[in-house]
Motif scaffolding. Structure first.
Motif, PDB file in Angstrom:
ATOM      1  N   PRO A 149       0.829  -1.214   0.000  1.00 46.36           N
ATOM      2  CA  PRO A 149       0.000   0.000   0.000  1.00 46.36           C
ATOM      3  C   PRO A 149       0.865   1.267   0.000  1.00 46.36           C
ATOM      4  N   ILE A 150       0.491   2.216  -0.846  1.00 46.40           N
ATOM      5  CA  ILE A 150       1.175   3.514  -0.860  1.00 46.40           C
ATOM      6  C   ILE A 150       0.770   4.281   0.393  1.00 46.40           C
ATOM      7  N   SER A 151       1.750   4.849   1.099  1.00 47.01           N
ATOM      8  CA  SER A 151       1.456   5.588   2.334  1.00 47.01           C
ATOM      9  C   SER A 151       2.443   6.736   2.499  1.00 47.01           C
ATOM     10  N   SER A 152       2.033   7.727   3.292  1.00 43.52           N
ATOM     11  CA  SER A 152       2.931   8.845   3.611  1.00 43.52           C
ATOM     12  C   SER A 152       4.179   8.332   4.315  1.00 43.52           C
ATOM     13  N   THR A 153       4.021   7.317   5.163  1.00 43.53           N
ATOM     14  CA  THR A 153       5.168   6.753   5.895  1.00 43.53           C
ATOM     15  C   THR A 153       6.200   6.187   4.926  1.00 43.53           C
ATOM     16  N   ARG A 154       5.738   5.452   3.916  1.00 37.03           N
ATOM     17  CA  ARG A 154       6.676   4.895   2.928  1.00 37.03           C
ATOM     18  C   ARG A 154       7.365   5.989   2.129  1.00 37.03           C
ATOM     19  N   ILE A 155       6.634   7.057   1.818  1.00 43.70           N
ATOM     20  CA  ILE A 155       7.234   8.163   1.052  1.00 43.70           C
ATOM     21  C   ILE A 155       8.306   8.848   1.896  1.00 43.70           C
ATOM     22  N   ARG A 156       8.015   9.065   3.180  1.00 45.80           N
ATOM     23  CA  ARG A 156       9.022   9.670   4.063  1.00 45.80           C
ATOM     24  C   ARG A 156      10.286   8.805   4.101  1.00 45.80           C
ATOM     25  N   ARG A 157      10.086   7.496   4.220  1.00 46.63           N
ATOM     26  CA  ARG A 157      11.235   6.595   4.317  1.00 46.63           C
ATOM     27  C   ARG A 157      12.054   6.628   3.026  1.00 46.63           C
ATOM     28  N   ALA A 158      11.379   6.652   1.885  1.00 43.67           N
ATOM     29  CA  ALA A 158      12.085   6.700   0.597  1.00 43.67           C
ATOM     30  C   ALA A 158      12.950   7.958   0.512  1.00 43.67           C
ATOM     31  N   LEU A 159      12.416   9.084   0.968  1.00 37.02           N
ATOM     32  CA  LEU A 159      13.173  10.347   0.931  1.00 37.02           C
ATOM     33  C   LEU A 159      14.334  10.313   1.915  1.00 37.02           C
ATOM     34  N   GLN A 160      14.104   9.772   3.098  1.00 44.01           N
ATOM     35  CA  GLN A 160      15.177   9.714   4.103  1.00 44.01           C
ATOM     36  C   GLN A 160      16.279   8.735   3.689  1.00 44.01           C
ATOM     37  N   ASP A 161      15.921   7.749   2.866  1.00 41.30           N
ATOM     38  CA  ASP A 161      16.905   6.776   2.397  1.00 41.30           C
ATOM     39  C   ASP A 161      17.595   7.215   1.108  1.00 41.30           C
ATOM     40  N   GLY A 162      17.204   8.380   0.570  1.00 44.11           N
ATOM     41  CA  GLY A 162      17.861   8.893  -0.629  1.00 44.11           C
ATOM     42  C   GLY A 162      17.310   8.351  -1.937  1.00 44.11           C
TER      43      GLY A 162
END
Length: 309
Positions: free
Chosen positions: A163-176
């Motif tokens: 599932p697409i979620s804000s949490t996953r998007i944050r993690r993707a950005l924090q992981d570069g």
């Protein structure tokens, strides 16, 4: 698409701003899952105005003010994204102690039914509301049925990872991995802010930059990015951005975003710009001196131009 009307109160609304079909949720980022909820709300009653109901500050900011900033979108950018997805009204209700203490039944009755006069509601399967998140999609369905209001519960939008979620998007950005964030948002992630005066060192080095503080935005992976800058006049300019605390220059107490705009002349101080992070090029690094830093920036700029085509 005209900008939506932003309302910060549900009391005594004019009739024109009541009787909407309302998409519910924090909608931080306004990702593809949030857009699906908006579309479902609109599809249920296409003749009614389409509204989104969200909270400011984000409830997590209210309950855990000492947490590091985590927001993907602050209200102006969120409202713009909701407007682009079709909403003509954004109810950005102030999340304070009184709202936090309001039981789910009271919230449904006083805010949604009486205050907004909602014709139809839509939410994701994981929507929770009311005191201590006492209401969920199932209890909302019971309340809506009893109150004669329609409800659409929208399944999550999925990709290969789930599932697409804000949490996953944050993690993707924090992981570069800004490309992963772009795929889930349906557009590049953007940090929007007012250009502030730096120490003019970029100009001395031959690479003038526009400087922004991240403020309440999430801090993504520190380092260098290929970016596109949206200017206040509507122009979009390619550039190379750095997010970090400038370790070569002794270190900053607060993370800043600096962006060099390619082939650009002009004064941006005091203007609001949006920096869209497209590709992560390298992590933040400490250089032996200004000459080494200068040649690293030249290499970064070349890499960014290549990445942006």
């Amino acid at each position: 698409m005209p900008a939506p009307t932003i309302l910060t109160d549900w009391h005594d609304l004019p009739e024109a701003l009541r009787g909407a079909t309302v998409a519910l949720g924090n909608m931080d980022g306004v990702h593809l899952g949030h857009v699906a909820v908006l579309r479902a709300a609109h599809a249920a009653r296409p003749a009614a105005p389409l509204a989104a109901l969200t909270f400011e500050p984000h409830p997590r900011e209210h309950f855990r003010p000492e947490d590091p900033p985590f927001r993907l979108t602050l209200l102006p950018a969120k409202a713009q994204a909701l407007g682009a997805a079709g909403a003509s009204i954004v109810y950005a209700l102030p999340f304070d102690a009184a709202l936090a203490a309001m039981p789910a039944e009271t919230f449904f009755e006083t805010v949604l039914a009486q205050g907004l006069g909602a014709l139809h509601l839509a939410c994701g399967q994981d929507f929770a509301f009311g005191h201590r998140r006492g209401g969920d999609a199932a209890s909302l369905a019971r309340m809506a049925e009893a109150g004669g209001i329609g409800l659409t519960v929208v399944p999550p939008v999925m990709d290969r990872q789930g599932p697409i979620s804000s949490t996953r998007i944050r993690r993707a950005l924090q992981d570069g991995y800004p490309e992963r964030a772009t795929a889930m948002l349906g557009r590049p992630w953007e940090v929007r802010g007012v250009v502030v005066h730096g120490d003019k060192l970029g100009r001395v080095l031959g690479w003038p930059t526009a400087n922004l503080w991240l403020g309440r935005h999430l801090e993504p992976a520190r380092g260098v990015y290929a970016a596109v800058v949206a200017l206040a006049d509507g122009r979009e300019v390619k550039g190379v951005a750095n997010i970090g605390r400038r370790p070569t220059l002794g270190g900053d107490p607060e993370t800043r975003l600096e962006v060099h705009l390619f082939d650009f002349q002009g004064d941006l101080y005091g203007q609001e710009i949006g920096v869209r992070l497209l590709h992560f090029l390298r992590p933040d690094a400490k250089f032996a001196g200004l000459e080494e830093l200068k040649s690293a920036i030249a290499g970064d700029a070349e890499a960014a131009r290549a990445a942006l085509g």
